[in-house]
Design an enzyme around this catalytic site. Sequence first.
Site, PDB file in Angstrom:
ATOM      1  CD  GLU A  46      -4.056   9.908  -5.143  1.00  0.00           C
ATOM      2  OE1 GLU A  46      -4.552   8.818  -5.471  1.00  0.00           O
ATOM      3  OE2 GLU A  46      -3.193  10.486  -5.785  1.00  0.00           O
ATOM      4  N   GLY A  47      -1.568   8.336  -0.511  1.00  0.00           N
ATOM      5  CA  GLY A  47      -0.489   8.418   0.470  1.00  0.00           C
ATOM      6  C   GLY A  47      -1.029   8.886   1.798  1.00  0.00           C
ATOM      7  N   GLY A  85       0.840  -1.189   0.000  1.00  0.00           N
ATOM      8  CA  GLY A  85       0.000   0.000   0.000  1.00  0.00           C
ATOM      9  C   GLY A  85       0.871   1.233   0.000  1.00  0.00           C
TER      10      GLY A  85
END
Lengths: 361, 401
Positions: free
Chosen positions: B384-385, B146
């Site tokens: 998105e992080g 992830g």
Amino acid sequence: MDFSIDESIEELIAQVDKFSSKTLRHKARLFESNRSWDQNTLNTFTSLGISELNLPFHENGPSELLAYFIALEHLAKGDAGGLLYADTPGPYSWAISALLEHLPKNFFGDLSKSRFAAIYIKDIKDSSNKVLAWAPGSVDEWNGSLGSASTLIVFGNEYISYLDSHHLKFQQSALDALDASNGVEISWNSLLDSQTFKIDAISSYFIRTMMRQWVTAVMLGVSQASIDYAIDYGNERVVFNNTVTGHQANAFEIAKVYTEIEASRLAYRAAVSMIKNHSNSLDNYDLSQMINQNYIVAGEVSLSATDLSLQLLGGHGYLKDHFVEKWWREVRTLSILFGGLEQAHEDAGNEALNYHDFLVF
Amino acid sequence: MLIELNKELKKSIELLREIGKEYLRPLGIEADRSSQAIPVDHPFYNLVAQTGFMARGIGSTFESGNSEKSTNGRSNNGNSVRNVLMAEEGSYWDRGTLVSLPGPGLGGPPVMQMGTSQQRERFMSIFKQRDKPLWAAFAMTEPEAGSDVAKINTRAIKSEKGWILNGEKMFSSNSSRAEWVVVFATIDPNLGRRGHRAFVVEKGTPGFDISRIEQKMGIKAYETASFKLADCVVDFDNLLGGESYYSSTSKSGFEGAMSTFNATRPIVAAMGVGIARAAYDIAKEFVLNEVPKNSSLRLRRYREKLQVMQAKLTHAKLLCLRAAWLLDCNKPNGFEASMAKLYAPPASLSVVTEASNIVGLENKDKSIYLQKLARDVKAIDIVEGTQQIQRRVVARNIIVN
């Protein structure tokens, strides 16, 4: 949309940075033992021409305000106390500009050589009790060596008044920080003898707000200096087989605080941009409220940034061998100037329900 | 430094505001109630397609990209700032519905930034048509990779027939209905990031199977899918940028993905601001209209809360706009994009939580909607992080080691 900074400002900042880190920071430390500024340092400050950028009553208006505030940030990395001493009229310029409407031209003489202090009192007419203010400058200066231009500006919700030094009593400041401002405590018994002029509530609010804009820039400069110093230290110091900054627990906190400082910087610079450009696209936006909000956030960020910096140095951070203890004290004093964070919370909160939301286009 | 908008952008925002009020929010609320994404054949999507929105949609960089710089030194003519503002406004009405809208979505940036001119034409031109809604998607995350993107394990092996892909992807928005998906895979896990390649996998390609539509706690209006790639063969022409992209420079698919993130992180962060602004407005309206005027202590406390909430949103939005503006100026913005993504999501969540606390249970409709917003905005701190990844990026930029 444009976040760029003019080249001319960048050139000025380069000069300011050099002066700030090579001279001002160290001279301010010397001041703590010598209790005096050397004239060369003050002359260098004057030659930078920073204070002149912040004259709202200047013929060309506040066109250089952004340069001024950015320069303030960088000078504060050197010494915030020195700024309060040397930058005159500095934070008081907007209060003076309100007074100037009522006074003869050149009443204050050469503003860049005069000493000013300002204080906000909700109802001037009732303030017959002894009140303490704090102002930069030495007792001697306030006792008249600079002449009658040593002035205390007092403003309330409907009035603004001024007292020259003959109405005031002085003693050396007992404040815990900003030593190099050479601050004095001012007291007076009555404002009845002062010259008082009626101003509207919005003007009064705007004056104290603009003072907070000055403090915001200074606090952020101090915070940036503090976190940068701690990072430099932490990059070298090894604990548990890793540098202090190499430990994720520290790195994550540094990243968070660094980002919060940056967000505060953008917000207060955006406010300066609004003053400067009178942008029509933001005619639904209340500048004063935004400045108050910026001041509150910057104050809270600065308190945590300087505290984290001191923690990163551990016991060394508590010693005068390093600057972080000085910055820690400075921010705690700056955050109580001009009504402090509590008054700013109240000011901003009072308008929170009546104002259009910033940056909603 | 100047914070102002041109007339065209203001007009676009106003139009989106109208669409948001009429469609985005009602559809988002319905999706949340039913726990079902808006169906592909919903008439609203046809309406969106007819407006030409797909070619100039939210997050799209269709009209230009980093590889096609304009003469004024700006890489995409202010599209990034535009995208941030549109994403913020759209999310104000409903972030889930906004992401569900047809168009290239997150698939667009890697095609525009890494693809050859032929690939850009081939994959992006389909969005010029207005007959029916079309989607594209982006797939990086895997069950075991992830935040640590370098660990992706989907393999790409070159064969005589083309590239053979094997692996599993998850958390891919709209891929279940996409015409094509940009899939990141590795030619050799031992190469780490240098082994990453980006492929366009087209709908119906044998071996490309949607295995699951995720059941999420919020942002339910769009489908988040997992899919498997089992001996999935894609043409050589579907390797984004072609082999020369990876051999003639030090670039890899990883750089391409990171470059995508630099464009999308400010947008996603701004979505959080939009959601939180909706919560703020609800709380403000509640305080103005439903708190008794004689409750002075309560009103004072709420006023202070509201102004702190407002300040957080302003600060967050400025970070997003600055990161986007840098991209528009063709300047590096990875650090600034991460700062925006670090700051905005937790700030937005705290604003929504505070709004929920202010309203409490005193107004049932508002309370229920604020709970939806809280679930929606939490996703922003992950996609998105995560915030933790952003802290890593920011720390890496300011700390020597």
